[in-house]
Design a protein around this motif. Sequence first.
Motif, PDB file in Angstrom:
ATOM      1  N   ILE A 251       0.856  -1.191   0.000  1.00 44.07           N
ATOM      2  CA  ILE A 251       0.000   0.000   0.000  1.00 44.07           C
ATOM      3  C   ILE A 251       0.890   1.238   0.000  1.00 44.07           C
ATOM      4  O   ILE A 251       1.726   1.425   0.888  1.00 44.07           O
ATOM      5  CB  ILE A 251      -0.936   0.013   1.218  1.00 44.07           C
ATOM      6  CG1 ILE A 251      -1.848  -1.227   1.190  1.00 44.07           C
ATOM      7  CG2 ILE A 251      -1.769   1.285   1.240  1.00 44.07           C
ATOM      8  CD1 ILE A 251      -2.762  -1.329   2.382  1.00 44.07           C
ATOM      9  N   THR A 253       1.070   5.423  -0.109  1.00 44.35           N
ATOM     10  CA  THR A 253       0.294   6.627   0.222  1.00 44.35           C
ATOM     11  C   THR A 253       0.914   7.839  -0.460  1.00 44.35           C
ATOM     12  O   THR A 253       2.123   8.092  -0.330  1.00 44.35           O
ATOM     13  CB  THR A 253       0.256   6.854   1.741  1.00 44.35           C
ATOM     14  OG1 THR A 253      -0.288   5.679   2.374  1.00 44.35           O
ATOM     15  CG2 THR A 253      -0.589   8.063   2.086  1.00 44.35           C
ATOM     16  N   GLN A 260      -4.307   6.562  -0.875  1.00 44.48           N
ATOM     17  CA  GLN A 260      -3.611   5.275  -0.772  1.00 44.48           C
ATOM     18  C   GLN A 260      -3.902   4.416  -1.998  1.00 44.48           C
ATOM     19  O   GLN A 260      -5.042   4.325  -2.445  1.00 44.48           O
ATOM     20  CB  GLN A 260      -4.045   4.529   0.488  1.00 44.48           C
ATOM     21  CG  GLN A 260      -3.578   5.194   1.782  1.00 44.48           C
ATOM     22  CD  GLN A 260      -3.938   4.372   3.006  1.00 44.48           C
ATOM     23  OE1 GLN A 260      -4.892   3.596   2.974  1.00 44.48           O
ATOM     24  NE2 GLN A 260      -3.192   4.548   4.081  1.00 44.48           N
TER      25      GLN A 260
END
Length: 361
Positions: A251, A253, A260
């Motif tokens: 993930i 960001t 995200q």
Amino acid sequence: MSARDARTGPARDRASAKGRRSGAPTRTGNARSDRERAGNARPSARRAGSARSGATPPGDGLVIGPVPPLARVTGALLVLAGLAGAAGLLPTYLVVGGEAISQATGIGGVLVGLLVPVAHVAVGGVLLRGAVPKFGLAYAGVAAALAGGQLLIEIYRGSSSTARPGVEVLAGNLVLTSGIETGPGWVLAAVALALTVVAGVVAALAWGRTVMEDGGALDSARSVLAGAAVLLGVTAVLSLSLPAADVPDRIVTDPATGLQTVVTQEGPQALLERPGFALLGGLLLAGAVVLCSVVAPSLRPRLAVVGGLLAIAVTVLAAGLTGLRDAASPDLEWTLPGAGLVLAGVGYVALTITAWRLRRG
């Protein structure tokens, strides 16, 4: 003269009659004593018969003939395969990118790696002693069918995996197969698989020469065992076709917007996505799992079914536990196919125990 004959004649007749009357009890007494002796002999015969019938378990009626030398040769090959597999766990398996990798690291890895070798040594020892030979022969035949595909996959890892570099999981390590050198651990692993295949060939030759039969206590449950084994076989094949441990998604960001995004990372290659020997080995392994799941429950006698199912159980369970061990790495996570592989292995173990327990009618 005639008067004397007249007097002695009846006397002689009376004496003969007394003799007959006195002789009748004697013959009767002899007949009675003969019957008593026969009666005493019959219980001993019944006792001997009961002792002979008690030599085999009720409902099993196991009959074992002379064990051919080929069966003992199969046992010796299984023992050698198990010893080679166990000895190859700790030495260097492969050198990938200058990093030496062993098949087993830590106590958990050693225990998982010893599952199949210990089974080989135990069953081979039973064959060497000449006890329940078709149990060991069935185990050797099924184990050889499964080891053929594994041997081709092993050859691909040690020689052909650099032809098309890709991400692989080796002993819990996520590596790129751009450069590989084989070590003694890989050689011993390949030798163990090759010996298992040879043991299966010898077992096939010895099967028809081995006399071993039982009372058919398992016949009523064979169809149920076969159906359950085929279902587990399909589950195992579907689970084997995908990696048991994979790279988790990352993930990311965005610092400016805080948005995200899920980024998919390249994970290990699936079994049927690899080229050459690996693809052929994967297809052979998948086909052998399903085929042996069909054939094993139909073997005779009952202990041959136990041996065939045991070979599938240890192979599938070892593959599932290997994926679980690899998932302990911080770079990998356990997948649903890995869990399915473990469940299939546990199911095969349950079927093996069921076939073993159904030894009485």
